[in-house]
Design an enzyme around this catalytic site. Sequence first.
Site, PDB file in Angstrom:
ATOM      1  CB  SER A   5      37.653  31.329  42.662  1.00  0.00           C
ATOM      2  OG  SER A   5      38.950  30.972  43.082  1.00  0.00           O
ATOM      3  CD  GLU A  54      40.630  40.639  43.726  1.00  0.00           C
ATOM      4  OE1 GLU A  54      40.234  40.086  42.693  1.00  0.00           O
ATOM      5  OE2 GLU A  54      41.813  40.964  43.911  1.00  0.00           O
ATOM      6  CG  PHE A  62      46.298  39.546  31.399  1.00  0.00           C
ATOM      7  CD1 PHE A  62      44.989  39.132  31.474  1.00  0.00           C
ATOM      8  CD2 PHE A  62      46.809  39.935  30.152  1.00  0.00           C
ATOM      9  CE1 PHE A  62      44.182  39.102  30.341  1.00  0.00           C
ATOM     10  CE2 PHE A  62      46.004  39.906  29.010  1.00  0.00           C
ATOM     11  CZ  PHE A  62      44.701  39.490  29.106  1.00  0.00           C
ATOM     12  CE  LYS A  63      45.717  37.436  39.990  1.00  0.00           C
ATOM     13  NZ  LYS A  63      45.339  36.524  41.061  1.00  0.00           N
ATOM     14  CG  HIS A  91      45.970  42.047  43.712  1.00  0.00           C
ATOM     15  ND1 HIS A  91      46.521  40.896  44.181  1.00  0.00           N
ATOM     16  CD2 HIS A  91      44.910  41.687  42.957  1.00  0.00           C
ATOM     17  CE1 HIS A  91      45.827  39.862  43.715  1.00  0.00           C
ATOM     18  NE2 HIS A  91      44.842  40.317  42.972  1.00  0.00           N
TER      19      HIS A  91
HETATM   20  P1  PGA Z   1      41.332  34.708  40.360  1.00  0.00           P
HETATM   21  O1  PGA Z   1      42.135  36.071  40.703  1.00  0.00           O
HETATM   22  O2  PGA Z   1      40.152  35.102  39.531  1.00  0.00           O
HETATM   23  O3  PGA Z   1      42.330  33.862  39.613  1.00  0.00           O
HETATM   24  O4  PGA Z   1      40.925  34.113  41.663  1.00  0.00           O
HETATM   25  C1  PGA Z   1      41.454  37.248  41.038  1.00  0.00           C
HETATM   26  C2  PGA Z   1      42.406  38.369  41.349  1.00  0.00           C
HETATM   27  O5  PGA Z   1      43.418  38.141  42.025  1.00  0.00           O
HETATM   28  O6  PGA Z   1      42.173  39.519  40.947  1.00  0.00           O
END
Ligand code: PGA
Length: 226
Positions: free
Chosen positions: A191, A155, A7-8, A86
């Site tokens: 994404s 990522e 969720f950040k 991350h």
């Molecule tokens: P995103 O983020 O799916 O919005 O690209 C992925 C993440 O940072 O874990």
Amino acid sequence: MIFAANFKTNHTRTSTKEYLATLESLAQNSSDEFYLFPPLSALQSHIGKITIGSQNAYPTKKGAFTGEIGLEQLKEFEIRTILIGHSERRVLLSESQDFIAKKFDFFKNNGFKIIYCIGEPLEIREEDELKVIEFLAEQFNGIDTSYENLIVAYEPIWAIGTGVSATNEQIASTHQAIKTICDKPLLYGGSVNAANIKDILKIPNVDGVLVGSASLDPQNFFSLTK
Ligand code: PGA
């Protein structure tokens, strides 16, 4: 397959509770594995199909670390899963590989399940695949790649939140290379959405996905598993 939602800095404690209830009922009969990383203010004890993890914590039981939380605060909510490395923390908050390795060690020694993130910036991807692999290999410095409770998430930084995911070919070759460095379950992130999920999950060496934007709505997120 593993489906992890990051969720950040989105959702509140209240909306996370509603989200969890919805996702629990959707996922009840699923054979997939689910993780949810809400903001720290929404951490909560939870028993069910979905495992709640922390997006971050300081490698300490407790102490003088303004703005951070430690083991004692995680234990209050029975949190035993954490996201480490991350790129938003590596880049925006300047976490060094040394510090990340210390964090990894601390939470490993406390038996946490660790989702460990790696990923290269665009300028490295634009060089060549070999440079990408060298860059990613350095992100394993100081990391116990044989740790039993480890899941890796690849990522690429340029694919996070941009709407431009890595191509299937890039994911395939990079995942194959990562598996030779660390043979653990390996997620792709960057994404991931309803339009690309089916193809991504078919790629060899993809064991699941770590999802930001497309995880914010429980129905959307669950539809990725279908
Ligand atoms: P995103 O983020 O799916 O919005 O690209 C992925 C993440 O940072 O874990």
